[in-house]
Design an enzyme around this catalytic site. Structure first.
Site, PDB file in Angstrom:
ATOM      1  N   SER A  27      -1.341  75.809  33.920  1.00  0.00           N
ATOM      2  CA  SER A  27      -0.614  76.116  33.058  1.00  0.00           C
ATOM      3  C   SER A  27       0.450  75.142  32.371  1.00  0.00           C
ATOM      4  O   SER A  27       0.460  74.069  32.917  1.00  0.00           O
ATOM      5  CB  SER A  27       0.412  77.216  33.839  1.00  0.00           C
ATOM      6  OG  SER A  27       1.544  76.527  34.563  1.00  0.00           O
ATOM      7  N   LYS A  28       0.987  75.523  31.401  1.00  0.00           N
ATOM      8  CA  LYS A  28       1.493  74.427  30.300  1.00  0.00           C
ATOM      9  C   LYS A  28       3.105  74.248  31.357  1.00  0.00           C
ATOM     10  O   LYS A  28       3.407  72.934  31.127  1.00  0.00           O
ATOM     11  CB  LYS A  28       2.112  75.248  29.169  1.00  0.00           C
ATOM     12  CG  LYS A  28       1.237  74.980  28.162  1.00  0.00           C
ATOM     13  CD  LYS A  28       1.812  75.480  26.668  1.00  0.00           C
ATOM     14  CE  LYS A  28       2.218  74.402  25.740  1.00  0.00           C
ATOM     15  NZ  LYS A  28       0.977  73.447  25.339  1.00  0.00           N
ATOM     16  N   ARG A  29       3.323  75.107  32.173  1.00  0.00           N
ATOM     17  CA  ARG A  29       4.668  74.816  32.856  1.00  0.00           C
ATOM     18  C   ARG A  29       4.729  73.498  33.656  1.00  0.00           C
ATOM     19  O   ARG A  29       5.599  72.816  33.761  1.00  0.00           O
ATOM     20  CB  ARG A  29       4.791  75.967  33.918  1.00  0.00           C
ATOM     21  CG  ARG A  29       6.081  77.024  33.584  1.00  0.00           C
ATOM     22  CD  ARG A  29       6.146  78.017  34.595  1.00  0.00           C
ATOM     23  NE  ARG A  29       5.071  78.364  35.013  1.00  0.00           N
ATOM     24  CZ  ARG A  29       4.309  78.020  36.164  1.00  0.00           C
ATOM     25  NH1 ARG A  29       5.034  77.681  37.146  1.00  0.00           N
ATOM     26  NH2 ARG A  29       3.349  79.028  36.842  1.00  0.00           N
TER      27      ARG A  29
END
Ligand code: GLU
Length: 500
Positions: free
Chosen positions: A274-276
């Site tokens: 995920s981008k997070r």
């Protein structure tokens, strides 16, 4: 009838060496949908195809799958192509350069899909379906609620000529459905082995939409067949599509390619990437200071390992070693620390001129402008053993630029005591009278002369000088730093330190 036999044979331009097993020339493809940036997963798929093609002496085809008009954009196609070029994954055939089996953009191949769909229609393997979307959706929903099979119920499967004519007369725009048989399908996947798909998984599925666009499964089969693709290497998420595709190959009379479904890339905690957690697209990694060669090296290790478990490999070594047999069916965990380690290695090992060229934008963004390429390269040369990302380089070379740095506290303190000042003063006296370029060896000679004269050695000698010249107490070889600063600057900085 085997229509594949009627195709131009493998002597056309762009076809590679036979793949051994099926005797077909190796031709692979990367088929991105231009709906956003190129992500690490897509880049890894492209890389495996590219490595396989290069290793086998085959062709690597780029095909843009842009039939989803709502989501595809020209900008995103351009961005994906740019990212592939940056990674050095060059293609033999593609939308920008053509080739013997073009066009290579699906939106430009609608006539071809129509033709192939018509063949299925006339042989009765496909039929027009006039059911409205709302009706289908409603049926699907109630089937699910009642725990029944949600597959298409076959309402339009056997319409009479008169019933069809009535629908047409009412102006209904049909989709085309593929008439599936109730039988299991088995596929030998080169990564996952024997995969069995149960007949119950499948209803009559749509191959052409009512607006004349093909569905993904139909377009991909037509294209892979007509582009003479020998091996389909793609993400695991497409495994379930393979059943439909295999049935379509049979119905169209095409030879199916070999399939290799590569596992997912997951986070270190095994969750979806995920981008997070940080960068996930190629352009983000570029902007974060990774070298294309490092990213290629690292991505190759996500799901594949070379014999002997080596981990640091140059592009040519990857090509040499790559094979599908060593691709693992297990999910691969993305580990940014390891990527940093691989990157640090590539920053040290790749050609200095290349590293300097790639480092330049990072320096310029930090306001460090050096027009003399040789001088900039020499700075990068001194910095590169000390960094793991190109974005670290400005912080390692800023002291070469007047006004771009200040004394770190430790350095300022080191210049404060009496011994330090006498070392700096003595060195200044030795250098101030000299003329011309200041070679590293001459600087070091002068410094050891000062050491003897003042009776100072080791750190007590080096630290004040380093502090005076660079404003810090750690850094690359002080002789090389002085040479690159040049006599005039060295003299200026020694005097400035004395004024502190
Ligand atoms: N356009 C598809 C995607 O981006 C390609 C799938 C395939 O390789 O067959 O996922």
């Amino acid at each position: 009838m085997n229509l594949a036999a009627g195709h131009p044979n493998g002597t056309a331009a762009g076809v590679g060496r036979p793949s051994g097993d099926a005797g077909r020339p190796v031709r692979v493809r990367f088929a991105p949908s231009p709906t956003g940036h190129l992500h690490v997963g897509g880049a890894r798929t492209a890389l495996f195809n590219w490595l396989f093609a290069k290793h086998e002496g085959g062709a690597f085809v780029l095909r843009v799958e842009d039939t989803d008009v709502a989501r595809s954009t020209v900008d995103s196609e351009a961005a994906v192509l740019e990212d592939l070029r940056w990674l050095g994954l060059d293609w033999d055939e593609g939308p920008d350069r053509g080739g013997p089996y073009g066009p290579y953009r699906q939106s430009e191949r609608l006539g071809t899909y129509r033709e192939q769909a018509d063949r299925l229609l006339s042989s009765g393997l496909a039929y027009p379906c006039y059911c409205a979307d709302e009706e289908l959706e409603e049926k699907r929903r109630s089937a699910m609620e009642e725990g029944r099979d949600p597959r298409y119920d076959g309402k339009c499967r056997n319409l009479s000529v008169a019933e069809r004519a009535a629908c047409e007369a009412a102006g209904l725009q049909p989709v085309l459905r593929f008439r599936t048989e109730a039988r299991d399908v088995e596929v030998r996947d080169l990564v996952r082995g024997e995969v069995r798909f149960a007949a119950a998984m499948l209803g009559d599925f749509v191959i052409m939409r009512s607006d004349g666009r093909p569905t993904y499964n139909f377009a991909v089969v037509v294209d892979d067949a007509l582009m003479r693709i020998s091996h389909v290497i793609r993400a695991e998420e497409h495994l379930s599509n393979t059943m439909r595709q295999v049935l379509l190959y049979e119905a169209l009379g095409f030879d199916a390619p070999r399939f290799a479904h590569v596992s997912l890339i997951v986070d270190r905690d095994r969750s979806k990437l995920s981008k997070r957690r940080g960068a996930t697209s190629v352009s983000e990694f570029r902007d974060a200071g990774y070298l294309p060669g490092a990213l290629v090296n690292y991505l190759a290790l996500l799901g594949w390992s070379p014999p002997g478990d080596r981990e640091l490999l140059a592009r040519g070594e990857l090509v040499e070693a790559f094979d599908l047999e060593r691709v693992s069916p297990a999910a691969a965990a993305f580990d940014e620390d390891k990527l940093d380690w691989v990157n640090a290695h590539h920053i040290r090992e790749e050609p200095a001129a290349l590293v300097a060229r790639l480092a330049r934008p990072f320096a310029e963004t930090a306001g460090l402008l050096e027009e003399d390429e040789a001088r900039f390269e020499a700075m990068v040369e001194l910095a590169r053993p000390r960094v793991s990302r190109l974005s670290d380089i400005p912080g390692e070379i800023d002291f070469f630029f007047d006004g771009a740095w200040d004394y770190e506290e430790e350095a300022a303190n080191a210049l404060g005591d009496k011994t330090s000042r006498s070392v700096v003063l003595a060195l200044l006296e030795r250098l101030a009278d000299g003329e011309g370029a200041l070679a590293a060896a001459d600087f070091k000679g002068a410094l050891s002369g000062v050491g003897m004269e003042e009776g100072v050695r080791g750190k007590d000698l080096y630290i004040p000088v380093r502090a005076a010249l660079t404003g810090r107490t750690h850094g690359p070889g002080i002789g090389e730093v002085a040479e690159l600063l040049g006599r005039e600057r060295v003299v200026q900085r020694l005097s400035r330190a004395l004024e502190m």
